[in-house]
Scaffold this active site. Structure first.
Site, PDB file in Angstrom:
ATOM      1  N   CYS A  79       0.775  -1.416   0.250  1.00  0.00           N
ATOM      2  CA  CYS A  79      -0.491  -0.263  -0.019  1.00  0.00           C
ATOM      3  C   CYS A  79       1.267   1.011   0.179  1.00  0.00           C
ATOM      4  O   CYS A  79       1.662   1.247  -0.966  1.00  0.00           O
ATOM      5  CB  CYS A  79      -1.312   0.344   1.622  1.00  0.00           C
ATOM      6  SG  CYS A  79      -2.637   0.673   0.682  1.00  0.00           S
ATOM      7  N   HIS A 169      -3.370  -5.591   1.901  1.00  0.00           N
ATOM      8  CA  HIS A 169      -2.440  -5.142   2.841  1.00  0.00           C
ATOM      9  C   HIS A 169      -2.800  -6.958   2.997  1.00  0.00           C
ATOM     10  O   HIS A 169      -4.331  -7.515   4.284  1.00  0.00           O
ATOM     11  CB  HIS A 169      -3.447  -4.767   3.650  1.00  0.00           C
ATOM     12  CG  HIS A 169      -3.340  -2.898   4.307  1.00  0.00           C
ATOM     13  ND1 HIS A 169      -2.125  -2.839   4.940  1.00  0.00           N
ATOM     14  CD2 HIS A 169      -3.469  -2.427   3.672  1.00  0.00           C
ATOM     15  CE1 HIS A 169      -2.073  -1.395   4.433  1.00  0.00           C
ATOM     16  NE2 HIS A 169      -3.164  -1.081   4.050  1.00  0.00           N
ATOM     17  N   GLU A 171      -1.545  -8.445   5.348  1.00  0.00           N
ATOM     18  CA  GLU A 171      -0.474  -8.877   6.881  1.00  0.00           C
ATOM     19  C   GLU A 171      -2.303  -8.560   7.996  1.00  0.00           C
ATOM     20  O   GLU A 171      -2.406  -9.370   9.170  1.00  0.00           O
ATOM     21  CB  GLU A 171       0.205  -7.545   6.622  1.00  0.00           C
ATOM     22  CG  GLU A 171      -0.151  -6.431   7.770  1.00  0.00           C
ATOM     23  CD  GLU A 171      -0.853  -5.626   5.987  1.00  0.00           C
ATOM     24  OE1 GLU A 171      -0.784  -5.651   4.963  1.00  0.00           O
ATOM     25  OE2 GLU A 171      -0.341  -4.681   6.399  1.00  0.00           O
TER      26      GLU A 171
END
Ligand SMILES: NC(=O)CC[C@H](N)C(=O)O
Length: 190
Positions: A79, A169, A171
């Site tokens: 990002c 994202h 994660e």
């Protein structure tokens, strides 16, 4: 293997947790001293590219990290991290590492309400969860860049040599595919 996670602002802890789940050690990069120990890969997290960029310059980290990336340190940007690695940003004059031959659009899905979830194919790994938060997308890929994922016709993940970027994202979902891909990339398995 040791991964340095840039920990100036944004979602860095979540990356450390993903790496831990894969049994990979990581440490936080917050100041110049943190660059003294050798490491095998760098993660630039999501957050605000302008804030991370400003702090990189203020802390004297920008040039040393740029050199590491240019010298071939495997680097994964998510990002805001994608924006920091992009050669240019279509709707922003700011420039950062410019190490990947891609152009990105910042806040491409809208500034506040542009957060959404999708599931789509990533590389040859099948469909994965993708969380977008005020995300960019990649509007142009140049020579040497491989497109790894597209959502609604927009490129949202790409690779150039040992550099990997995702507009989403990885994660923030309980799916280790992209982090595992990065580790395999560092190991030269893909
Ligand atoms: N989730 C994110 O990293 C958002 C990126 C942010 N919109 C920027 O311009 O830096």
């Amino acid at each position: 293997m040791q991964i340095g996670v840039l920990a100036l602002q944004g979602a860095f802890i979540e990356h450390e947790q993903m790496l831990a789940k894969l049994g990979v050690s990581s440490f936080e990069i917050r100041c110049l001293d943190d660059l003294k120990k050798p490491f095998d890969g760098l993660i630039i997290p999501g957050g605000e590219s302008t804030v991370i960029g400003k702090l990189l310059f203020e802390l004297g980290l920008f040039e040393p990290i740029k050199k590491l990336i240019n010298d071939g340190l495997p680097t994964f940007g998510t990002c805001a991290g994608l924006l920091l690695l992009a050669d240019s940003i279509e709707n922003d004059t700011r420039k950062y590492f410019c190490s990947m031959n891609i152009e990105a659009v910042r806040n491409a899905y809208g500034r506040q309400l542009g957060s959404f979830y999708a599931e789509d194919s990533f590389a040859n790994e099948g469909k994965i969860p993708m969380t977008f938060i005020r995300a960019p997308y990649i509007s142009r890929v140049g020579d040497g860049v491989e497109v790894l994922a597209q959502v609604d016709g927009k490129t949202v993940a790409a690779r150039q040599g040992k550099q990997l970027v995702t507009a989403f994202h990885p994660e923030l979902n309980n799916d280790l595919t992209v982090h595992n891909y990065f580790i395999k990339m560092i190991n030269g398995e893909i």
